[in-house]
Design a protein around this motif. Structure first.
Motif, PDB file in Angstrom:
ATOM      1  N   ASP A  82       0.888  -0.912   0.262  1.00 29.99           N
ATOM      2  CA  ASP A  82      -0.112  -0.232   0.043  1.00 29.99           C
ATOM      3  C   ASP A  82       0.857   1.349  -0.268  1.00 29.99           C
ATOM      4  O   ASP A  82       0.607   2.298  -0.892  1.00 29.99           O
ATOM      5  CB  ASP A  82      -0.882   0.037   1.435  1.00 29.99           C
ATOM      6  CG  ASP A  82      -1.884  -1.037   1.247  1.00 29.99           C
ATOM      7  OD1 ASP A  82      -2.285  -1.583   0.142  1.00 29.99           O
ATOM      8  OD2 ASP A  82      -2.423  -1.519   2.663  1.00 29.99           O
TER       9      ASP A  82
ATOM     10  N   THR B   3       2.572   2.015  -3.515  1.00 28.88           N
ATOM     11  CA  THR B   3       1.675   2.332  -4.301  1.00 28.88           C
ATOM     12  C   THR B   3       1.369   3.652  -4.016  1.00 28.88           C
ATOM     13  O   THR B   3       1.071   4.439  -5.283  1.00 28.88           O
ATOM     14  CB  THR B   3       0.206   1.534  -4.165  1.00 28.88           C
ATOM     15  OG1 THR B   3       0.605   0.125  -4.238  1.00 28.88           O
ATOM     16  CG2 THR B   3      -0.744   1.849  -5.570  1.00 28.88           C
ATOM     17  N   HIS B   4       1.168   4.162  -2.914  1.00 26.23           N
ATOM     18  CA  HIS B   4       0.535   5.579  -2.503  1.00 26.23           C
ATOM     19  C   HIS B   4       2.080   6.436  -2.108  1.00 26.23           C
ATOM     20  O   HIS B   4       1.564   7.505  -1.444  1.00 26.23           O
ATOM     21  CB  HIS B   4      -0.401   5.653  -1.566  1.00 26.23           C
ATOM     22  CG  HIS B   4      -1.659   4.766  -1.923  1.00 26.23           C
ATOM     23  ND1 HIS B   4      -1.769   3.416  -1.372  1.00 26.23           N
ATOM     24  CD2 HIS B   4      -2.779   5.327  -2.847  1.00 26.23           C
ATOM     25  CE1 HIS B   4      -3.025   3.107  -2.209  1.00 26.23           C
ATOM     26  NE2 HIS B   4      -3.532   4.101  -3.043  1.00 26.23           N
TER      27      HIS B   4
END
Length: 598
Positions: free
Chosen positions: A479, A482-483
């Protein structure tokens, strides 16, 4: 001509334009459309009018090819430098439309003020001003006769001196009688020599790549629909970055919309995945290498010219077959199923963001490998694992760093000639020995660069394993990658600065972990032994202070996943060097387990 690498001649601009019109000079659109601002076209016209030099253009003659009946066909001149100038001339003088940066066909109209001897880009105000000729193209090209144009102008401007006006009109029409230098490179030159000549002549320091030469050959070949193939490559690259460009193609290139190429890339209009946004060079490499089992783009340039590598002659049949085969390779490349399946394989290896992929050549060869194995072995269940491992091995060992072509060439030939499992096993034995995992890899983690391949492979391993971020109960490294989450110094930067350490020391990648922003802020410059003591304490009290982990088993699993010690003594400031060395070994072992699990 064989000993002389090139010929330099001056040609009249009208001769140059007649060659363009007849196709004797082919203007490839290379990668992009006409990029000159209209004011540069205006300045070019002014320079020609004033008699100033406008530089040389460079053409490379296509070799003479042998036809099926045994006769010979003389090759065209392919423009490799000066494309924008020649396009500007055809636009301003011949009145031809150009393709602008939005891929729309537009006319560039240059206006002339005969009394002030001034050129401007035409606009509505100039069109209404009777002192201007709003468009020089019909005058200079001879479409409108100068005496008729002059007579009409004098009626509107009776105060103008007639002799002066006709003198200026004559000078304007003489633009086509001005000369431009043409450097014509010999057909039998190899691509490396052409590149060298180009670099030495080109004062702007622009370097043409071998992909540029290949695109020139493709775009200039009307006989085998090269321009459509060039557009397929160019449009795919553009769409992969800007899906909204789809409407432009639909509205402005009706002929291309009817092609199989366009039908094959329609899926891109709703695609926002940017893990692999290939350039035209990437597309050419992949399509060429997988279909021809060769890795050097100079060979593609030769094949597109009809080169027979055995007899060293040029044959039309080889030229035709090469265009057909390359077209098939491009269709394979842009196929939705192939492309998405390949990206799924890369993502499943933990590469969830394009910033993690430091070598586009490793990605290119992985796609080559996928397409070739898929074509040769069908639905062999090992293909996905092989592609994942090859990709990660390439990144870990820097297999395609530097000049990749000779390595591409060797690798694709090895894959073509022997069972892939044997090739893979042999390379792994040579490149990924115990010495690599135990010494080489930890050594490559001795760096402060977050762009080092080894640290990116480590993060990919964490993403692949579903590891949680440092002190996170639920948020995964995947996560955070990805961010673009926070990277935290385990021994905080502010703390180490206070201990007198230099930047290269405290920024070691073995001191990094992915962490939630609020945890990172909370830790601040606190001594690691202090905050880690508090973390263990919160697992006894159940009151969370750093992150949300309040169970000892969860904390131990989190530390193990991030290759961190449980022993609080390891976080003492005097243990920093030992901490880094030990963590590098743990990171290397994690990467090793991850690799063999791919």
């Amino acid at each position: 001509m064989s000993s002389q690498k090139y010929a330099v001649n001056q040609h009249l601009i009208e001769t140059l334009l007649s060659w363009v019109k007849s196709g004797e000079i082919a203007i490839p659109e290379i990668q992009r459309p006409f990029v000159w601002d209209a004011t540069k076209v205006r300045d070019l016209m002014d320079s020609l009018y004033q008699g100033f030099p406008v530089g040389y253009i460079i053409a490379w003659r296509n070799p003479t090819v042998k036809l099926k009946d045994g006769s010979l066909a003389e090759g065209k001149k392919v423009l490799i430098d000066g494309q924008q100038r020649v396009t500007a001339l055809t636009a301003a003088i011949a009145g031809q439309q150009v393709i602008n940066q939005d891929y729309q066909q537009v006319r560039i109209r240059i206006a002339f003020h005969p009394i002030e001897e001034r050129f401007e880009v035409s606009n509505p105000a100039i069109e209404k001003d009777k002192a201007w000729f709003a468009d020089i193209a019909p005058i200079v090209s001879g479409e409108l006769k100068a005496h008729k144009v002059g007579r009409d102008y004098l009626e509107l401007n009776p105060d103008v001196d007639e002799d002066l006006l006709y003198e200026r009109l004559d000078r304007l029409c003489d633009i086509t009688k001005k000369q431009v230098g043409l450097i014509e490179l010999a057909a039998d030159l190899d691509i490396e020599t052409v590149t060298e000549i180009f670099i030495r002549i080109n004062s702007k320091g622009v370097v043409l790549s071998q992909a540029d030469f290949a695109m020139s050959k493709i775009a200039a070949n009307e006989e085998f629909d090269g321009n459509t193939l060039r557009k397929a490559i160019d449009y795919f690259c553009h769409l992969s970055i800007a899906p909204e460009f789809y409407a432009h193609i639909e509205n402005n290139d009706k002929a291309f919309v009817q092609t199989d190429y366009f039908r094959s890339m329609r899926w891109l209009k709703n695609e926002n995945d940017d893990l692999y946004d290939p350039s035209y060079s990437d597309m050419l490499r992949v399509a060429f290498t997988t279909k021809f089992n060769r890795g050097r783009l100079s060979d593609l340039v030769g094949l597109l010219s009809g080169r027979n590598f055995e007899t060293r002659t040029y044959e039309k049949e080889i030229e035709e077959a090469s265009f057909k085969t390359l077209g098939e390779g491009i269709k394979e490349f842009i196929n939705e199923t192939h492309f998405k399946r390949f990206l799924m394989i890369i993502r499943s290896a933990g590469y969830v963001d394009s910033s993690m992929i430091g070598s586009v050549n490793a990605l290119n060869f992985a796609y080559m490998l996928y397409l070739k194995l898929k074509r040769d072995l069908g639905n062999n269940p090992n293909i996905e694992s092989w592609v994942r491992r090859w990709f990660v091995m390439s990144l870990l060992t820097g297999r395609y760093s530097g000049s990749p072509e000779s390595r591409f060439d060797k690798d694709i030939k090895a894959v073509d000639e022997r069972p892939f499992a044997d090739v893979m096993q042999e390379i792994e034995a040579a490149e990924l020995s115990d010495a690599f995992w135990d010494f080489g890899l930890p050594q490559s983690l001795t760096t402060s660069s977050v762009n080092a391949p080894a640290i990116k492979v480590f993060w990919a391993a964490q993403a692949n394993r579903g590891d949680k971020g440092f002190l996170s109960k639920d948020i995964t490294v995947r996560d955070m990658l990805t961010h673009h989450g926070d990277i935290h110094h385990i021994f905080p930067k502010g703390f180490l600065k206070g201990e007198g350490l230099q930047r290269g020391k405290y920024n070691q990648v073995a001191n990094y972990v992915f962490v939630q922003q609020e945890v990172n802020i909370k830790i601040g410059a606190t001594a690691p032994a202090t905050y880690m003591t508090d973390v263990f304490t919160q697992c006894e009290t159940g009151v969370a202070r750093y992150g949300a982990i309040t169970r000892l088993d969860d904390l131990r699993a989190n530390l193990a996943a991030n290759c961190l010690p449980e022993d609080l003594a390891a976080y003492a400031p005097e243990q920093f060097d030992v901490f880094l060395a030990e963590r590098r070994k743990l990171m290397a072992q994690k990467i090793k387990q991850y690799y063999w699990g791919l």
